[in-house]
Design an enzyme around this catalytic site. Structure first.
Site, PDB file in Angstrom:
ATOM      1  N   HIS A 276      22.979  87.553  10.752  1.00  0.00           N
ATOM      2  CA  HIS A 276      23.244  87.035  11.586  1.00  0.00           C
ATOM      3  C   HIS A 276      22.782  85.912  12.757  1.00  0.00           C
ATOM      4  CE1 HIS A 276      23.991  88.521  16.374  1.00  0.00           C
ATOM      5  NE2 HIS A 276      22.954  88.074  16.520  1.00  0.00           N
ATOM      6  N   GLU A 277      22.016  85.555  12.533  1.00  0.00           N
ATOM      7  CA  GLU A 277      21.314  84.028  12.944  1.00  0.00           C
ATOM      8  C   GLU A 277      22.096  82.660  12.276  1.00  0.00           C
ATOM      9  OE1 GLU A 277      18.753  84.285  15.659  1.00  0.00           O
ATOM     10  OE2 GLU A 277      18.842  86.090  15.411  1.00  0.00           O
ATOM     11  N   HIS A 280      25.332  82.580  14.299  1.00  0.00           N
ATOM     12  CA  HIS A 280      24.676  82.015  15.937  1.00  0.00           C
ATOM     13  C   HIS A 280      24.903  80.159  15.360  1.00  0.00           C
ATOM     14  CE1 HIS A 280      24.939  84.867  18.652  1.00  0.00           C
ATOM     15  NE2 HIS A 280      23.228  85.638  17.897  1.00  0.00           N
ATOM     16  N   GLU A 354      27.901  87.463  20.647  1.00  0.00           N
ATOM     17  CA  GLU A 354      25.988  87.731  20.055  1.00  0.00           C
ATOM     18  C   GLU A 354      27.345  89.451  18.421  1.00  0.00           C
ATOM     19  OE1 GLU A 354      23.476  88.645  19.395  1.00  0.00           O
ATOM     20  OE2 GLU A 354      23.280  86.794  20.485  1.00  0.00           O
ATOM     21  N   ASP A 358      27.329  89.391  14.797  1.00  0.00           N
ATOM     22  CA  ASP A 358      27.088  90.652  13.499  1.00  0.00           C
ATOM     23  C   ASP A 358      27.639  90.147  12.193  1.00  0.00           C
ATOM     24  OD1 ASP A 358      24.987  91.330  15.360  1.00  0.00           O
ATOM     25  OD2 ASP A 358      26.164  92.640  16.537  1.00  0.00           O
TER      26      ASP A 358
END
Length: 410
Positions: A276-277, A280, A354, A358
């Site tokens: 997930h990070e 980003h 977000e 995801d």
């Protein structure tokens, strides 16, 4: 507009902001006992869910009381011409306008921080302690306070001194130079925060070689993410709550795992959180957020340049002699409705990001592993599973757990 009418406009803005926030909190509290959606039925066992409701209620009541006290203190300070009193103290210390401003804001900020110590102490050592979250010692609590104040003096004081200096030598064009300064500072913090600031409060150690590190490095290599460092931070020094974050840009990028995260999640769930990070980063969210922040800062400073020289701002707060620091206080309150709107826009963007991160984790690793990790984190943090939609829309930078799960499974 007269100084007196501007004074009451400032008071009205402060009270309206308080009322709106309080009403949102009350609406949110009415959803605490809502039926848990089917997708979240396995997050809490019954006893843990009742504990989460109790935790939310205690925090809600605590916030209502402390915010009301803060409002009363602020109103008393306004009506007793507290800003004029602090301004007089600062002017008795020096004739230099930069020194006067630094002393003024030093008294205001440090005084506010000291006044907030009892409520902060109660929150940490009573509420968080009662629900098993607190790991902070009294010594650590006060050392953190001292470090924060010193950082505020050095970093905040330095930036403020430069901005006032720009104002003195360029007049209304100071905002351009201040914008450049703050933009450079923001970029530096994004680049080096983990190296310069975090070590002042926490110990960071490289993730030891083993199965977890090998799995993370294999994933990073698979998605073409050049990872220089993986660190573990001693979050358990202060709380049992878990987290992970990505920081830095270019060659300075690193992933940091809380030791509590490693303890609470399985290897696959940890990698899903990191995916997930990485999402980003891959989706350029960090760059976009940085640019948006710089843009909003520029707009704010431009507005400030239009009003800062108006003596009405100082007179409204009971100060006869116009000054940058008094004007800045009055402007900050006047600008707060616009700030709420820009904050709302940033939250909308953040929630969209977000969802995208995801989906990246789902496509590059495992959506179900991410869902399991989110459920565990929500359970261990006693998170609110049924927040009011208005609270989510206005204040949430992340979608709710239910929204994220439905998005991952659609």
């Amino acid at each position: 507009m007269t100084p007196n009418s501007l004074f009451y406009l400032l008071i009205t803005i402060i009270i309206i902001v308080f009322i709106i926030d309080s009403l949102l909190d009350i609406l949110n509290a009415r959803h605490y006992n809502n039926v848990i959606p089917e997708e979240l039925a396995d997050v809490y066992p019954d006893d843990k869910y009742q504990e989460s409701i109790a935790y939310k209620k205690v925090n809600h009541q605590f916030k209502l009381v402390t915010s009301f006290i803060s409002l009363c203190v602020m109103l008393v300070f306004f009506f007793l011409k507290g800003f004029a009193w602090v301004d007089a103290i600062a002017r008795n210390i020096s004739d230099n306008l930069i020194v006067i401003s630094l002393v003024f804001f030093g008294i205001i900020m440090i005084g506010s921080d000291i006044i907030s110590i009892p409520t902060s102490y109660y929150k940490t050592f009573v509420i968080e302690e009662k629900f098993g979250f607190n790991k902070t010692t009294i010594k650590t609590f006060f050392i953190d306070k001292i470090k924060s104040i010193l950082m505020m003096i050095v970093v905040g004081g330095g930036l403020l001194a430069l901005i006032i200096w720009f104002y003195q030598i360029t007049g209304s064009y100071f905002w351009i130079y201040a914008w450049a300064l703050i933009s450079i500072f923001t970029l530096a913090m994004n680049m080096f925060y983990a190296k310069l600031i975090v070590p002042l409060f926490n110990k960071q150690t490289p993730l030891e070689h083993g199965e977890l590190r090998d799995t993370i490095e294999a994933y990073s290599q698979n998605v073409g993410f050049q990872l220089k460092d993986i660190f573990v931070i001693d979050g358990s020094k202060r709380s049992t709550k878990a987290n992970a974050y990505f920081s830095g840009l270019g060659s300075e990028k690193r992933i940091t795992l809380y030791d509590t995260l490693i303890k609470d999640l399985s290897k696959e769930e940890i990698v899903a959180v990191l995916a997930h990070e990485v999402g980003h980063y891959k989706k350029k969210h960090i760059i976009i957020n940085l640019l948006l922040s710089v843009l909003i800062t520029g707009i704010t400073l431009w507005f400030l340049s239009l009003f800062i020289a108006n003596p009405l701002l100082s007179e409204a707060l009971g100060v006869a002699k116009p000054s940058f620091h008094i004007g800045l206080v009055a402007f900050g309150i006047l600008y707060s409705p616009i700030s709420e709107i820009t904050g709302l826009i940033m939250n909308l963007v953040s929630r969209a990001f977000e969802y995208q991160a995801d989906m990246y984790a789902k496509e590059s690793y495992s959506g179900e592993a991410l869902i399991n990790s989110l459920k565990k984190l929500s359970k261990n943090n006693l998170s609110n599973l049924t927040p009011h939609p208005a609270m989510v829309f206005i204040h949430y930078s992340h979608p709710t757990l239910l929204q994220r799960i439905r998005n991952l499974r659609k």
